[in-house]
Design an enzyme around this catalytic site. Structure first.
Site, PDB file in Angstrom:
ATOM      1  N   ASN A   1       0.878  -1.169  -0.032  1.00  0.00           N
ATOM      2  CA  ASN A   1      -0.177   0.017  -0.012  1.00  0.00           C
ATOM      3  C   ASN A   1       0.744   1.191  -0.083  1.00  0.00           C
ATOM      4  O   ASN A   1       1.852   1.165  -0.008  1.00  0.00           O
ATOM      5  CB  ASN A   1      -1.150  -0.083   1.093  1.00  0.00           C
ATOM      6  CG  ASN A   1      -0.321  -0.074   2.380  1.00  0.00           C
ATOM      7  OD1 ASN A   1       0.595   0.695   2.977  1.00  0.00           O
ATOM      8  ND2 ASN A   1      -0.336  -1.274   3.359  1.00  0.00           N
TER       9      ASN A   1
ATOM     10  N   ASP B   1      -4.355 -10.749  12.301  1.00  0.00           N
ATOM     11  CA  ASP B   1      -4.849  -9.195  12.764  1.00  0.00           C
ATOM     12  C   ASP B   1      -3.723  -9.116  13.904  1.00  0.00           C
ATOM     13  O   ASP B   1      -3.913  -9.482  15.204  1.00  0.00           O
ATOM     14  CB  ASP B   1      -6.186  -9.353  13.272  1.00  0.00           C
ATOM     15  CG  ASP B   1      -6.841  -7.896  13.481  1.00  0.00           C
ATOM     16  OD1 ASP B   1      -6.152  -6.975  13.820  1.00  0.00           O
ATOM     17  OD2 ASP B   1      -7.854  -7.655  13.109  1.00  0.00           O
ATOM     18  N   ILE B   2      -2.981  -8.021  13.709  1.00  0.00           N
ATOM     19  CA  ILE B   2      -1.846  -7.853  14.509  1.00  0.00           C
ATOM     20  C   ILE B   2      -2.469  -7.180  15.892  1.00  0.00           C
ATOM     21  O   ILE B   2      -2.243  -7.564  17.045  1.00  0.00           O
ATOM     22  CB  ILE B   2      -0.625  -7.002  14.201  1.00  0.00           C
ATOM     23  CG1 ILE B   2       0.068  -7.943  13.047  1.00  0.00           C
ATOM     24  CG2 ILE B   2       0.259  -6.595  15.216  1.00  0.00           C
ATOM     25  CD1 ILE B   2       1.279  -7.183  12.406  1.00  0.00           C
TER      26      ILE B   2
ATOM     27  N   PHE C   1      -5.082   2.659  14.401  1.00  0.00           N
ATOM     28  CA  PHE C   1      -5.476   3.731  13.605  1.00  0.00           C
ATOM     29  C   PHE C   1      -6.538   3.198  12.493  1.00  0.00           C
ATOM     30  O   PHE C   1      -6.590   2.018  12.252  1.00  0.00           O
ATOM     31  CB  PHE C   1      -4.227   4.074  12.648  1.00  0.00           C
ATOM     32  CG  PHE C   1      -3.178   5.229  13.256  1.00  0.00           C
ATOM     33  CD1 PHE C   1      -3.132   6.367  12.949  1.00  0.00           C
ATOM     34  CD2 PHE C   1      -2.767   4.771  14.654  1.00  0.00           C
ATOM     35  CE1 PHE C   1      -2.382   7.178  13.633  1.00  0.00           C
ATOM     36  CE2 PHE C   1      -1.946   5.770  15.297  1.00  0.00           C
ATOM     37  CZ  PHE C   1      -1.924   7.029  14.585  1.00  0.00           C
TER      38      PHE C   1
END
Length: 453
Positions: A245, A343-344, A360
């Site tokens: 990204n 999913d950290i 975030f």
């Protein structure tokens, strides 16, 4: 005119090599218009003479609690009452330990115990001493007692070591002292003797902690370990291609610098970015989401605050091609088999005793709805939402804006818009986010399970 003009300052000097900087500091305080009286420990006199400080301040230097002439009028109490500000620079590991224990075995510690003035200190010691758990515990205790910590800085030390523990330069101490007088820190002792400080029961209103002009709370996170993820992840397709990204990592690096400036020990887990490592910060480089998760898990055991600022890829290839994928002549499409990445941030909050966790949300539409959903679903303590579709803000830009959301403990179903931060430089935004976070973080501690305490 300087905010220091007319301020009555007791300058305490303890036994560290950085005591030579105190002469410059005394001169700068006088130049700013402050009244300065110096108190030196016995050991400090081995590094700089009282006569030097007397010449610079125009006032007699106090060195002994058992001075019959001064103590005939209870001199240490009068000095404690006289002061508007007590500033100790340098503050050695030994002095900080004695202050944290409430000792009053020399003139300087006695004045500190007797005063109701604003109290600040500038730590100065070897990097190994500063990083020792005892020193970090004492620093945190003093902050909780109302002391404001200025620094320390990081870099080369007199002993040849490199790391945190250097006393701030006198010019930087002056700037920090002037910032402290802006009114964002309550002066220790400002409450009546029978009053209970507000933070003992619940977190103060966050707006009361918002900085003016980009100022930050130096020392507010002393003794705390902050782990921050930053930048993108890259998920390999084959040896030459990857999914990723537009994240530049600038926001996460700004947060790392801001946390360091507040006195925290910072671990920065960075995806593939081209940014230089901020001084005094431990950086761990990773490439993909799985590597980032491993690095986060390794850093969590003594983590107090976790900030998931990285733009982690949601998916990765089920099977990475061993060789470069070649275009098939006549083929109009390429199908990639993707599987979900771990999913950290959810793995952090799923722990039995999770750290205070900030997430975030980078959105292009319905900012509030998506941020609230993520806040609740991932059990975050605070979420920073920004509209990355706004021109000139977000990914790759030097500026950003944000809306901060958190939940009230007694109304978990109701989102609270804590604060809207208008567009500004990412470094200024990072400072504003952390300052807003402080009362929420301190309010979070009493609510933790006894198992986690």
């Amino acid at each position: 005119m300087s905010r220091l003009a007319g301020q009555r300052i007791v300058l305490g000097i303890s036994a560290g090599i950085a005591a030579y900087k105190s002469a410059v500091l005394a001169r700068l305080l006088k130049k700013a218009g402050a009244e300065v009286r110096v108190v030196m420990t016995e050991g400090a006199q081995a590094f700089i003479t009282p006569l030097t400080l007397q010449a610079l301040t125009g006032e007699e230097v106090r060195t002994s609690l058992l001075d019959p002439r001064a103590e005939a009028g209870m001199g240490h109490i009068e000095l404690a009452k006289w002061a508007d500000i007590v500033l100790i620079a340098p503050a050695t590991a030994d002095l900080m330990a004695r202050l944290a224990a409430g000792m009053a075995d020399d003139l300087l510690t006695t004045v500190c115990l007797a005063t109701r003035a604003r109290c600040l200190l500038a730590p100065a010691m070897n990097q190994a001493m500063w990083s020792h758990p005892a020193s970090q515990h004492n620093a945190a205790t003093l902050v909780e007692m109302g002391w404001q910590q200025l620094g320390p800085d990081a870099g080369e030390q007199a002993c040849g070591d490199v790391g945190g523990g250097r006393m701030l330069e006198p010019e930087d101490i002056i700037k920090a002292l002037e910032a402290a007088l802006s009114g964002h820190f309550p002066a220790p002792g400002a409450l009546p003797l029978d009053a209970t400080p507000e933070h003992d029961n619940h977190a103060p209103t966050p707006d009361a902690f918002m900085p003016a002009g980009g100022e930050t709370h130096a020392g507010a996170l002393a003794g705390h370990h902050v782990v921050i993820t930053a930048g993108p992840t890259r998920e390999a397709i084959d040896p030459v291609r990857y999914l990723s990204n537009h994240s530049s990592g600038k926001m996460g690096f700004a947060l790392a610098s801001a946390a360091r400036d507040m006195g925290a020990r910072v671990t920065l887990i960075a995806g593939p970015v081209t940014l230089a490592t901020p001084e005094g910060i431990t950086r761990i480089n990773v490439i993909c989401a799985v590597e980032m998760l491993e690095a986060v898990n390794a850093a969590l055991p003594d983590c107090d605050i976790f900030i998931g600022c990285a733009a982690v890829a949601d998916y990765r290839l089920a099977d990475i091609a061993e060789h470069k994928l070649k275009k098939v002549p006549g083929s109009a499409a390429l199908t990639l088999n993707l599987i979900e990445n771990p999913d950290i941030i959810a793995s952090v909050t799923d722990r039995e005793c999770p750290p205070f966790t900030v997430g975030f949300a980078a959105e292009t539409r319905e900012l509030a709805r998506h941020a609230h959903d993520k806040l609740v679903r991932k059990r975050l303590d605070l979420i920073v939402a920004n509209d990355v579709a706004a021109p000139g803000l977000g990914f790759g830009a030097d500026d950003n804006a944000a809306v901060l959301y958190h939940l009230e403990p007694d109304q978990p179903e109701v989102p609270v818009t804590s604060h809207t931060l208008s567009p500004r430089a990412k470094q200024d935004l990072a400072s504003a986010i952390l300052v807003y976070m402080l009362p929420l973080y301190h309010g979070h501690q009493p609510m933790r399970s006894p198992v986690c305490s």
